[in-house]
Design a protein around this motif. Structure first.
Motif, PDB file in Angstrom:
ATOM      1  N   UNK A  79       0.639  -1.290   0.013  1.00 32.10           N
ATOM      2  CA  UNK A  79       0.171   0.056  -0.038  1.00 32.10           C
ATOM      3  C   UNK A  79       0.737   1.250   0.070  1.00 32.10           C
ATOM      4  N   UNK A  80       1.847   1.231   0.812  1.00 33.84           N
ATOM      5  CA  UNK A  80       2.669   2.625   0.912  1.00 33.84           C
ATOM      6  C   UNK A  80       3.423   2.784  -0.295  1.00 33.84           C
ATOM      7  N   UNK A  85       4.486   6.124  -2.893  1.00 35.26           N
ATOM      8  CA  UNK A  85       5.507   6.324  -3.633  1.00 35.26           C
ATOM      9  C   UNK A  85       5.422   6.336  -5.079  1.00 35.26           C
ATOM     10  N   UNK A  86       4.573   5.430  -5.512  1.00 37.16           N
ATOM     11  CA  UNK A  86       4.454   5.140  -7.250  1.00 37.16           C
ATOM     12  C   UNK A  86       3.985   6.247  -7.871  1.00 37.16           C
ATOM     13  N   UNK A  87       3.087   6.979  -7.111  1.00 35.57           N
ATOM     14  CA  UNK A  87       2.564   8.029  -7.890  1.00 35.57           C
ATOM     15  C   UNK A  87       3.493   9.252  -8.391  1.00 35.57           C
ATOM     16  N   UNK A  88       4.806   9.387  -7.609  1.00 34.98           N
ATOM     17  CA  UNK A  88       5.714  10.165  -7.936  1.00 34.98           C
ATOM     18  C   UNK A  88       6.503   9.973  -9.059  1.00 34.98           C
ATOM     19  N   UNK A  92      11.422   2.368  -7.969  1.00 33.81           N
ATOM     20  CA  UNK A  92      11.665   2.801  -6.657  1.00 33.81           C
ATOM     21  C   UNK A  92      12.867   3.750  -6.511  1.00 33.81           C
ATOM     22  N   UNK A  93      13.883   3.546  -7.484  1.00 34.87           N
ATOM     23  CA  UNK A  93      15.063   4.659  -7.314  1.00 34.87           C
ATOM     24  C   UNK A  93      14.650   5.956  -7.852  1.00 34.87           C
ATOM     25  N   UNK A  94      13.418   6.066  -8.401  1.00 31.96           N
ATOM     26  CA  UNK A  94      12.897   7.614  -8.705  1.00 31.96           C
ATOM     27  C   UNK A  94      12.229   8.204  -7.667  1.00 31.96           C
ATOM     28  N   UNK A  95      11.366   7.095  -6.956  1.00 30.05           N
ATOM     29  CA  UNK A  95      10.141   7.583  -6.371  1.00 30.05           C
ATOM     30  C   UNK A  95      10.591   7.451  -4.661  1.00 30.05           C
ATOM     31  N   UNK A  96      11.609   7.042  -4.380  1.00 25.98           N
ATOM     32  CA  UNK A  96      12.140   6.967  -2.918  1.00 25.98           C
ATOM     33  C   UNK A  96      11.343   5.755  -2.289  1.00 25.98           C
ATOM     34  N   UNK A  97      10.910   4.690  -3.059  1.00 24.68           N
ATOM     35  CA  UNK A  97      10.237   3.671  -2.568  1.00 24.68           C
ATOM     36  C   UNK A  97      10.832   2.606  -2.281  1.00 24.68           C
ATOM     37  N   UNK A  98      12.284   2.448  -2.411  1.00 27.62           N
ATOM     38  CA  UNK A  98      12.926   1.114  -2.201  1.00 27.62           C
ATOM     39  C   UNK A  98      12.901   0.483  -1.021  1.00 27.62           C
ATOM     40  N   UNK A  99      12.798   1.232   0.189  1.00 28.71           N
ATOM     41  CA  UNK A  99      12.371   0.690   1.502  1.00 28.71           C
ATOM     42  C   UNK A  99      10.923  -0.083   1.661  1.00 28.71           C
TER      43      UNK A  99
END
Length: 139
Positions: A79-80, A85-88, A92-99
């Motif tokens: 969900x997170x 993150x994904x809308x940005x 993940x490397x582009x949207x800071x969603x790796x964690x």
């Protein structure tokens, strides 16, 4: 492939470390620890995410109700990733969603392989059997 005691230890240590790190994320959100900003009580999704992270992290850490806790933690991170993150940006490397992506897959793995040899879940069948014997003895 031979299963060894070392494998059991590493499997359980993996679960403990992941649970501890995830609980730290939740504690940071709920209590403002580690230099984080405290989420507003009851605010969606930040405060609730922190609560889920703290509780599921602690459950995974001690190996209690590990599979359901890991599934809930994995879903929370999915969900997170997709909502926050994904809308940005797509990756993940582009949207800071790796964690979030890593935790999602790690908790899915923990749910699939179980808690390991050194977990409180291993004692649940014994506790249930003891409780059943006590109930039967009273009747």
């Amino acid at each position: 492939m031979a299963h060894s005691r070392l494998t059991d230890v590493i499997h359980s240590l993996f679960r403990v470390v992941i649970g501890l790190l995830f609980a730290f994320h939740g504690a940071a959100k709920l209590f403002g620890l580690f230099g984080s900003k405290t989420a507003q009580l009851g605010h969606w999704p930040g405060w609730w995410a922190g609560l889920i992270e703290l509780v599921t992290g602690l459950l995974v850490l001690v190996g209690l109700f590990t599979r359901p806790a890991a599934i809930l933690a994995s879903g929370t991170m999915a969900y997170a990733y997709f909502v926050v993150h994904q809308p940005a940006a797509l990756l993940p490397m582009q949207n800071r969603g790796e964690t979030a992506a890593l935790y999602c897959w790690i908790f899915l793995l923990i749910a699939a392989i179980g808690p390991g040899a050194y977990a409180l879940d291993r004692y649940l069948p014994d506790l249930r059997a003891t409780a059943t014997r006590h109930r039967q003895a009273r009747t």
